[in-house]
Design a protein around this motif. Sequence first.
Motif, PDB file in Angstrom:
ATOM      1  N   VAL A 272       0.843  -1.196   0.000  1.00 33.53           N
ATOM      2  CA  VAL A 272       0.000   0.000   0.000  1.00 33.53           C
ATOM      3  C   VAL A 272       0.875   1.242   0.000  1.00 33.53           C
ATOM      4  O   VAL A 272       1.788   1.366   0.818  1.00 33.53           O
ATOM      5  CB  VAL A 272      -0.933   0.016   1.230  1.00 33.53           C
TER       6      VAL A 272
ATOM      7  N   ALA B 291      -4.761   6.195  -1.378  1.00 34.67           N
ATOM      8  CA  ALA B 291      -4.027   4.942  -1.207  1.00 34.67           C
ATOM      9  C   ALA B 291      -4.083   4.112  -2.472  1.00 34.67           C
ATOM     10  O   ALA B 291      -5.081   4.115  -3.200  1.00 34.67           O
ATOM     11  CB  ALA B 291      -4.609   4.150  -0.049  1.00 34.67           C
ATOM     12  N   SER B 292      -3.021   3.394  -2.714  1.00 36.25           N
ATOM     13  CA  SER B 292      -3.011   2.420  -3.792  1.00 36.25           C
ATOM     14  C   SER B 292      -3.471   1.081  -3.248  1.00 36.25           C
ATOM     15  O   SER B 292      -3.624   0.907  -2.045  1.00 36.25           O
ATOM     16  CB  SER B 292      -1.609   2.291  -4.367  1.00 36.25           C
TER      17      SER B 292
ATOM     18  N   ARG C 101      -5.740  -2.793  -4.024  1.00 33.32           N
ATOM     19  CA  ARG C 101      -7.091  -3.235  -4.332  1.00 33.32           C
ATOM     20  C   ARG C 101      -7.872  -3.685  -3.111  1.00 33.32           C
ATOM     21  O   ARG C 101      -9.035  -3.997  -3.217  1.00 33.32           O
ATOM     22  CB  ARG C 101      -7.031  -4.378  -5.353  1.00 33.32           C
TER      23      ARG C 101
ATOM     24  N   PHE D 126      -8.207  -1.884  -0.231  1.00 33.50           N
ATOM     25  CA  PHE D 126      -8.279  -0.677   0.605  1.00 33.50           C
ATOM     26  C   PHE D 126      -9.299  -0.819   1.716  1.00 33.50           C
ATOM     27  O   PHE D 126      -9.056  -0.426   2.847  1.00 33.50           O
ATOM     28  CB  PHE D 126      -8.612   0.513  -0.285  1.00 33.50           C
ATOM     29  N   SER D 127     -10.437  -1.398   1.406  1.00 30.39           N
ATOM     30  CA  SER D 127     -11.520  -1.469   2.379  1.00 30.39           C
ATOM     31  C   SER D 127     -11.172  -2.345   3.579  1.00 30.39           C
ATOM     32  O   SER D 127     -11.818  -2.246   4.620  1.00 30.39           O
ATOM     33  CB  SER D 127     -12.795  -1.990   1.707  1.00 30.39           C
TER      34      SER D 127
ATOM     35  N   ARG E 184     -13.870   8.099   5.201  1.00 27.20           N
ATOM     36  CA  ARG E 184     -13.198   7.381   4.127  1.00 27.20           C
ATOM     37  C   ARG E 184     -14.178   7.138   2.992  1.00 27.20           C
ATOM     38  O   ARG E 184     -15.387   7.007   3.208  1.00 27.20           O
ATOM     39  CB  ARG E 184     -12.605   6.068   4.628  1.00 27.20           C
TER      40      ARG E 184
ATOM     41  N   ASN F 246     -14.207   4.366   0.187  1.00 30.19           N
ATOM     42  CA  ASN F 246     -13.536   3.164  -0.311  1.00 30.19           C
ATOM     43  C   ASN F 246     -13.537   3.095  -1.837  1.00 30.19           C
ATOM     44  O   ASN F 246     -12.637   2.506  -2.433  1.00 30.19           O
ATOM     45  CB  ASN F 246     -14.191   1.918   0.277  1.00 30.19           C
TER      46      ASN F 246
ATOM     47  N   LYS G 178     -12.974   5.532  -3.755  1.00 28.76           N
ATOM     48  CA  LYS G 178     -11.880   6.398  -4.207  1.00 28.76           C
ATOM     49  C   LYS G 178     -10.559   6.071  -3.522  1.00 28.76           C
ATOM     50  O   LYS G 178      -9.554   6.761  -3.743  1.00 28.76           O
ATOM     51  CB  LYS G 178     -12.231   7.865  -3.955  1.00 28.76           C
ATOM     52  N   ASN G 179     -10.567   5.055  -2.682  1.00 29.12           N
ATOM     53  CA  ASN G 179      -9.341   4.686  -1.947  1.00 29.12           C
ATOM     54  C   ASN G 179      -8.746   5.891  -1.218  1.00 29.12           C
ATOM     55  O   ASN G 179      -7.536   6.118  -1.255  1.00 29.12           O
ATOM     56  CB  ASN G 179      -8.292   4.092  -2.887  1.00 29.12           C
ATOM     57  N   THR G 180      -9.595   6.641  -0.577  1.00 28.20           N
ATOM     58  CA  THR G 180      -9.157   7.886   0.049  1.00 28.20           C
ATOM     59  C   THR G 180      -9.732   8.020   1.457  1.00 28.20           C
ATOM     60  O   THR G 180     -10.891   7.665   1.692  1.00 28.20           O
ATOM     61  CB  THR G 180      -9.588   9.096  -0.799  1.00 28.20           C
TER      62      THR G 180
END
Length: 119
Positions: A1, A23-24, A26, A28-29, A68, A70, A72-74
């Motif tokens: 990550v 964040a990079s 797959r 992330f959640s 957060r 999820n 947008k991975n942000t």
Amino acid sequence: VQLQACGGGLVQAGGSLRLSCAASGRTFSRYALAWFRQAPGKEREFVAAITGSVRIADSVKGRFTISRDNAKNTVYLQMNSLKAEDTAVYYCAAKPFLSAKIGNEYDYWGQGTLVTVSS
């Protein structure tokens, strides 16, 4: 990550800023995400963390909000009613599954973004 934080800057006391950390990866959640900060000459301190639930430091409770997205991975840190003592470099961090208030428990860190609050 990999984590990339942004959104810091100079703001007057009483103002607001929103920090973002992208964040990079797959999965992330499945990660707990957190914000820490380190003021000049002080140790790093916990600010907030989020999994499905939220943990907030007493020093910022009622002023800061972590959220957060999820899709947008942000992860975000909305900071309102800023005070001079909020001046610090803010770091986002990630660890699998459960959140923690101890920085050493986090596996991944962003590069930090400077928040300066003028009084």
